[in-house]
Scaffold this active site. Structure first.
Site, PDB file in Angstrom:
ATOM      1  N   LYS A 275       0.811  -1.221   0.000  1.00 16.95           N
ATOM      2  CA  LYS A 275       0.000   0.000   0.000  1.00 16.95           C
ATOM      3  C   LYS A 275       0.845   1.272   0.000  1.00 16.95           C
ATOM      4  O   LYS A 275       0.366   2.331  -0.425  1.00 16.95           O
ATOM      5  CB  LYS A 275      -0.941  -0.002   1.197  1.00 16.95           C
ATOM      6  CG  LYS A 275      -2.022  -1.076   1.121  1.00 16.95           C
ATOM      7  CD  LYS A 275      -2.977  -1.001   2.284  1.00 16.95           C
ATOM      8  CE  LYS A 275      -4.034  -2.082   2.188  1.00 16.95           C
ATOM      9  NZ  LYS A 275      -5.031  -2.005   3.286  1.00 16.95           N
ATOM     10  N   ASP A 311      -9.744   2.658   2.331  1.00 17.60           N
ATOM     11  CA  ASP A 311      -9.719   2.042   3.658  1.00 17.60           C
ATOM     12  C   ASP A 311     -10.237   3.004   4.729  1.00 17.60           C
ATOM     13  O   ASP A 311     -10.852   2.580   5.711  1.00 17.60           O
ATOM     14  CB  ASP A 311      -8.302   1.611   4.025  1.00 17.60           C
ATOM     15  CG  ASP A 311      -7.898   0.290   3.377  1.00 17.60           C
ATOM     16  OD1 ASP A 311      -8.796  -0.442   2.937  1.00 17.60           O
ATOM     17  OD2 ASP A 311      -6.692   0.008   3.318  1.00 17.60           O
TER      18      ASP A 311
END
Length: 473
Positions: A275, A311
């Site tokens: 990420k 997220d």
């Protein structure tokens, strides 16, 4: 052109399946004669199939059931009267012969691996010396293998068919026109596949050109429920799209980004452990990714790759759905990776007091500094909210442990960002101590809904993705 590959035990069944395949959109039909137990003397029966036909009598070495060229010579001569194409293996003496009234496909199959791009180019070029159409199929086991096929396609000319076999090879079957292939092979229906990674005619026809191609990058990804959820959302909203799974090594990130660009994929999810690393390979990041310092969603806009972070929304919506307010609460984050950064961004928005613990203290200190938090040791119990943002508990990390049971109490809300299993050992211990628990399943669904809307402009129903996930709340 989409070709239905037919492998039936009788000529009658093969003809009927060929007729059915044409009726649902197959442009051609391949008849695998090496599967037919008793080949009829009169092959004119196959003229009932109303689309062009390929006659294939595959040898053992190339994935078929025939042993000898001698038994095939007269057969192919007869086929040339009723079939528009015949397919002959590159290592057969018959590949050098000419057959009247039909075009010759000369094929090469490697069921074990994919060679480098320059070798693929050489194989195709050599096949073209013998064939009207050269056909090469390779088993795709990695992102690198897929990259090599796509790279080779960018340098090829003339008539050819280039296929990747296996799950990752599905992309080459869908994007065959982008790769310059004249034909892509499909199964007549689900369950009738003649090669690994083959898609059925109806599905392939429905996807068509310009379909919304998406997927997930990470390592591991075999546990991920994202393909099930996104593909269910595509179906529910009537969108021609497909979601793939890409297990990537770190040295393959640049290659997967190249694949996204060349194939015009609409977007990609990014999961552990990339990420943050993926940010080096994309063109820009939006505010959500800047705030989190991590990217879990890529959007392809005119071949410009923009990174964002859904997220954060996943955390926010999960707590909201659970009826838990984190504003001004004392919150402990376990971990300091990409998920932890998104969690810290969410908690910071809510003015929650942030505490961070991590095995590598330096990473925890860096994250704490960015979000005005403090670093604590693993024995800290003075927290209203506890969120595990490490992979411990998921596939490959099941045996590892995070904390002692004394961490939890009945006044806390405890969340685990690990989505599978739905109730991790971490959550089991928290529940035993009376804490209110939130599964990572919820975060996964909500972030997926946000990503899907980013790519398509349409928001899927929670119930659709929840059902596809396969477990209940």
């Amino acid at each position: 052109m989409i070709c239905a590959a037919i492998s039936e035990q009788s000529a009658e069944d093969a003809v009927n399946v060929g007729i059915d395949s044409a009726s649902i959109g197959a442009d051609l039909v391949e008849v695998r004669f090496d599967s037919i137990q008793e080949i009829p003397q009169d092959l004119s029966v196959f003229q009932k199939i109303p689309v062009p036909k390929i006659a294939t009598f595959r040898t053992l070495s190339q994935g078929g059931k025939c042993n000898f060229d001698e038994e095939r010579l007269d057969f192919f001569r007869e086929c040339s009267k009723y079939f528009e194409y015949i397919d002959i293996e590159y290592d057969s003496k018959l590949s050098d012969m000419q057959f009247d009234n039909c075009k010759k496909i000369v094929s090469y199959h490697d069921f074990l691996k994919t060679p480098p791009a320059e070798i693929i180019e050489k194989i195709i070029t050599n096949l073209q010396k013998k064939a009207c159409i050269a056909k090469a199929a390779f088993y795709v086991r990695s992102v690198t293998d897929l990259y090599e096929i796509i790279t080779a396609s960018q340098h090829l000319t003339g008539s050819y068919i280039l296929i990747g076999m296996g799950e990752l090879g599905e992309l080459t079957r869908i994007c065959y026109d982008t790769l310059g292939s004249e034909i892509t092979y499909a199964s007549p229906c689900i369950g009738k596949e003649t090669a690994a990674g083959q898609i059925d005619v109806k599905s392939l026809k429905k996807l068509g050109k310009g379909c919304c191609l998406t997927g997930i990058i990470g390592n591991p990804v075999s546990h991920s429920r994202s393909p099930d959820m996104h593909n269910a959302a595509f179906r529910s909203l009537g969108i021609n799209g497909h979601y793939f799974r890409f297990r990537c090594e770190e040295n393959e990130l640049e290659k997967i980004v190249h694949i996204i660009r060349v194939l015009g994929m609409k977007g990609m999810n990014v999961t552990i452990p990339y990420k943050q690393k993926i940010m080096e390979y994309i063109d820009e990041v939006d505010k959500t990714a800047e705030d989190a310092g991590a990217v879990n969603c890529i959007m392809n806009e005119g071949n410009q790759l923009k990174g964002m972070n859904t997220d954060i929304a996943g955390f926010r919506e999960s707590f909201k759905a659970a009826g838990v307010c984190v504003r001004d609460k004392n919150s402990l984050i376990i971990g300091a990776g990409g998920a932890a950064r998104a969690c810290a961004a969410f908690l910071s928005e809510e003015h929650s007091e942030i505490k961070i613990t991590n095995r590598t203290k330096e990473k925890a200190e860096k994250l704490a500094k960015e979000f005005n938090g403090t670093v604590v040791d693993s024995a800290d119990t003075d927290s209203d909210i506890i969120i595990n943002c490490t992979p411990i508990g998921m596939e490959g990390f099941e045996k590892e442990s995070i904390f002692q049971e004394c961490l939890f109490n009945k006044n806390q809300t405890v969340m685990d960002a690990v989505p599978v299993p739905e109730i991790t050992k971490f959550l089991e211990k928290a529940k035993e101590c009376g804490a209110h628990i939130i599964s990572g399943r919820e975060m996964l669904i909500y972030q997926a809904m946000d990503a899907f809307e980013t790519w398509t402009g349409l928001k899927p129903d929670y119930s659709v993705m929840s059902k596809a996930y396969g477990e209940t709340r």
